[in-house]
Design a protein around this motif. Structure first.
Motif, PDB file in Angstrom:
ATOM      1  N   PRO A  99       0.817  -1.216   0.000  1.00  0.00           N
ATOM      2  CA  PRO A  99       0.000   0.000   0.000  1.00  0.00           C
ATOM      3  C   PRO A  99       0.850   1.265   0.000  1.00  0.00           C
ATOM      4  N   THR A 100       0.267   2.346  -0.455  1.00  0.00           N
ATOM      5  CA  THR A 100       0.887   3.657  -0.347  1.00  0.00           C
ATOM      6  C   THR A 100       0.458   4.232   0.993  1.00  0.00           C
ATOM      7  N   PHE A 101       1.392   4.789   1.727  1.00  0.00           N
ATOM      8  CA  PHE A 101       1.125   5.249   3.082  1.00  0.00           C
ATOM      9  C   PHE A 101       0.975   6.759   3.136  1.00  0.00           C
ATOM     10  N   PRO A 102       0.196   7.272   4.111  1.00  0.00           N
ATOM     11  CA  PRO A 102       0.085   8.730   4.289  1.00  0.00           C
ATOM     12  C   PRO A 102       1.462   9.311   4.600  1.00  0.00           C
ATOM     13  N   SER A 103       1.788  10.440   4.001  1.00  0.00           N
ATOM     14  CA  SER A 103       3.123  11.023   4.163  1.00  0.00           C
ATOM     15  C   SER A 103       3.424  11.433   5.600  1.00  0.00           C
ATOM     16  N   SER A 104       2.398  11.636   6.412  1.00  0.00           N
ATOM     17  CA  SER A 104       2.622  12.043   7.800  1.00  0.00           C
ATOM     18  C   SER A 104       2.982  10.871   8.709  1.00  0.00           C
ATOM     19  N   SER A 105       2.790   9.653   8.256  1.00  0.00           N
ATOM     20  CA  SER A 105       3.098   8.486   9.079  1.00  0.00           C
ATOM     21  C   SER A 105       4.564   8.085   8.919  1.00  0.00           C
ATOM     22  N   ARG A 106       5.083   7.315   9.849  1.00  0.00           N
ATOM     23  CA  ARG A 106       6.449   6.803   9.762  1.00  0.00           C
ATOM     24  C   ARG A 106       6.606   6.002   8.478  1.00  0.00           C
ATOM     25  N   ALA A 107       5.647   5.173   8.171  1.00  0.00           N
ATOM     26  CA  ALA A 107       5.691   4.368   6.943  1.00  0.00           C
ATOM     27  C   ALA A 107       5.730   5.276   5.715  1.00  0.00           C
ATOM     28  N   ALA A 124      12.296  -5.268   1.464  1.00  0.00           N
ATOM     29  CA  ALA A 124      13.162  -4.488   2.362  1.00  0.00           C
ATOM     30  C   ALA A 124      12.400  -3.309   2.947  1.00  0.00           C
ATOM     31  N   MET A 125      11.600  -2.627   2.118  1.00  0.00           N
ATOM     32  CA  MET A 125      10.812  -1.505   2.632  1.00  0.00           C
ATOM     33  C   MET A 125       9.801  -2.003   3.669  1.00  0.00           C
ATOM     34  N   GLN A 126       9.136  -3.100   3.388  1.00  0.00           N
ATOM     35  CA  GLN A 126       8.167  -3.643   4.344  1.00  0.00           C
ATOM     36  C   GLN A 126       8.855  -4.060   5.637  1.00  0.00           C
ATOM     37  N   TRP A 127      10.073  -4.615   5.547  1.00  0.00           N
ATOM     38  CA  TRP A 127      10.810  -4.964   6.756  1.00  0.00           C
ATOM     39  C   TRP A 127      11.097  -3.709   7.573  1.00  0.00           C
ATOM     40  N   LEU A 128      11.565  -2.647   6.928  1.00  0.00           N
ATOM     41  CA  LEU A 128      11.847  -1.396   7.634  1.00  0.00           C
ATOM     42  C   LEU A 128      10.597  -0.844   8.316  1.00  0.00           C
ATOM     43  N   ILE A 129       9.475  -0.948   7.648  1.00  0.00           N
ATOM     44  CA  ILE A 129       8.230  -0.398   8.178  1.00  0.00           C
ATOM     45  C   ILE A 129       7.632  -1.282   9.269  1.00  0.00           C
ATOM     46  N   ASN A 130       7.558  -2.572   9.025  1.00  0.00           N
ATOM     47  CA  ASN A 130       6.789  -3.467   9.899  1.00  0.00           C
ATOM     48  C   ASN A 130       7.594  -4.335  10.849  1.00  0.00           C
ATOM     49  N   ALA A 172      14.451  -2.034  15.286  1.00  0.00           N
ATOM     50  CA  ALA A 172      14.981  -0.712  15.624  1.00  0.00           C
ATOM     51  C   ALA A 172      14.006   0.410  15.292  1.00  0.00           C
ATOM     52  N   GLN A 173      13.019   0.141  14.430  1.00  0.00           N
ATOM     53  CA  GLN A 173      12.013   1.145  14.057  1.00  0.00           C
ATOM     54  C   GLN A 173      12.663   2.488  13.719  1.00  0.00           C
ATOM     55  N   VAL A 174      13.633   2.460  12.804  1.00  0.00           N
ATOM     56  CA  VAL A 174      14.394   3.658  12.450  1.00  0.00           C
ATOM     57  C   VAL A 174      13.552   4.656  11.664  1.00  0.00           C
ATOM     58  N   GLU A 175      13.929   5.906  11.770  1.00  0.00           N
ATOM     59  CA  GLU A 175      13.308   7.014  11.027  1.00  0.00           C
ATOM     60  C   GLU A 175      14.320   7.506   9.998  1.00  0.00           C
ATOM     61  N   PRO A 176      13.895   7.734   8.758  1.00  0.00           N
ATOM     62  CA  PRO A 176      14.841   8.187   7.738  1.00  0.00           C
ATOM     63  C   PRO A 176      15.503   9.522   8.062  1.00  0.00           C
ATOM     64  N   SER A 177      14.815  10.409   8.734  1.00  0.00           N
ATOM     65  CA  SER A 177      15.372  11.737   9.002  1.00  0.00           C
ATOM     66  C   SER A 177      16.329  11.769  10.189  1.00  0.00           C
ATOM     67  N   THR A 178      16.288  10.775  11.053  1.00  0.00           N
ATOM     68  CA  THR A 178      17.132  10.804  12.246  1.00  0.00           C
ATOM     69  C   THR A 178      18.135   9.655  12.321  1.00  0.00           C
ATOM     70  N   TYR A 179      17.989   8.637  11.510  1.00  0.00           N
ATOM     71  CA  TYR A 179      18.905   7.494  11.529  1.00  0.00           C
ATOM     72  C   TYR A 179      19.935   7.714  10.426  1.00  0.00           C
ATOM     73  N   ALA A 180      21.155   8.038  10.813  1.00  0.00           N
ATOM     74  CA  ALA A 180      22.185   8.491   9.868  1.00  0.00           C
ATOM     75  C   ALA A 180      22.467   7.504   8.744  1.00  0.00           C
ATOM     76  N   THR A 181      22.333   6.220   9.007  1.00  0.00           N
ATOM     77  CA  THR A 181      22.658   5.214   7.985  1.00  0.00           C
ATOM     78  C   THR A 181      21.394   4.519   7.467  1.00  0.00           C
ATOM     79  N   PHE A 182      20.306   5.267   7.377  1.00  0.00           N
ATOM     80  CA  PHE A 182      19.030   4.698   6.944  1.00  0.00           C
ATOM     81  C   PHE A 182      19.117   4.016   5.567  1.00  0.00           C
TER      82      PHE A 182
END
Length: 196
Positions: free
Chosen positions: A22-30, A56-62, A66-76
């Motif tokens: 699915p395409t996710f709302p831009s305001s969510s972590r996903a 890989a994207m689904q693994w990162l999301i679900n 570590a539940q990393v965030e792209p804006s704060t995890y330096a090696t995302f």
């Protein structure tokens, strides 16, 4: 509900083979993860639940503990690239995969070495039972110096995007199963000293 695949490695939730991610709302972590990854992988590939990139994207999301965030995890993007390699090359069947796709930073994953800034500099997957292909997303590992997948069952050809790794010095793939012509762009990789 999506079926869950259980193996000796981490559990990964994926969509059924006929459905798209699915395409996710831009305001969510996903949504933030998807928005970041669409800058480096085509949206159609990311939304394909059967592609290594979609997995890989689904693994990162679900499933990423570590539940990393792209804006704060330096090696995302590095984490995404390595997860894409894992799914593309049959990571569930690797001889040594215990520490892959874990909550720890990627530098502690099996057969990975990093520099002082936690950027991957070496991937040494020699004889580790890799099956499948190499993803274009390896190009995201911009500090990579050594990549060795010798003695494996990788299929296909060397991605042309490997030439984007301007620091790559060693690329070993002997007895790995790779075939086809070498990418012409590989000749422009000036740091490359060993290729076999």
């Amino acid at each position: 509900a999506a079926p869950t695949r259980t193996t000796s490695s981490p559990t990964v939730t994926t969509a059924s083979p006929t459905s798209a991610v699915p395409t996710f709302p831009s305001s969510s972590r996903a949504g933030r993860i998807q928005a970041d990854l669409v800058q480096v992988t085509s949206e159609s590939t990311l939304l394909d639940s059967n592609s290594a990139q979609g997995q890989a994207m689904q693994w990162l999301i679900n499933s990423d503990p570590a539940q990393v965030e792209p804006s704060t995890y330096a090696t995302f993007r590095q984490r995404y690239s390595l997860a894409t390699l894992y799914f593309s090359a049959g990571g569930d069947g690797w001889a040594l995969n215990t520490n892959w796709l874990r909550d720890a930073q990627e530098c502690s994953w099996d057969l990975i070495s990093c520099d002082q800034d936690d950027a991957v500099t070496q991937i040494q997957l020699v004889g580790n039972n890799l099956q499948g292909s190499l993803p274009d997303e390896l190009r995201l590992l911009t500090s990579l110096l050594t990549f060795d997948i010798s003695l494996n069952g990788v299929e296909g050809s060397i991605p042309s995007t490997i030439s984007e790794l301007s620091n790559l010095r060693v690329f070993r793939s002997n007895n790995s199963g790779l075939s086809g012509k070498l990418p012409e762009s590989l000749g422009r990789t000036t740091a490359l000293r060993e290729f076999d």
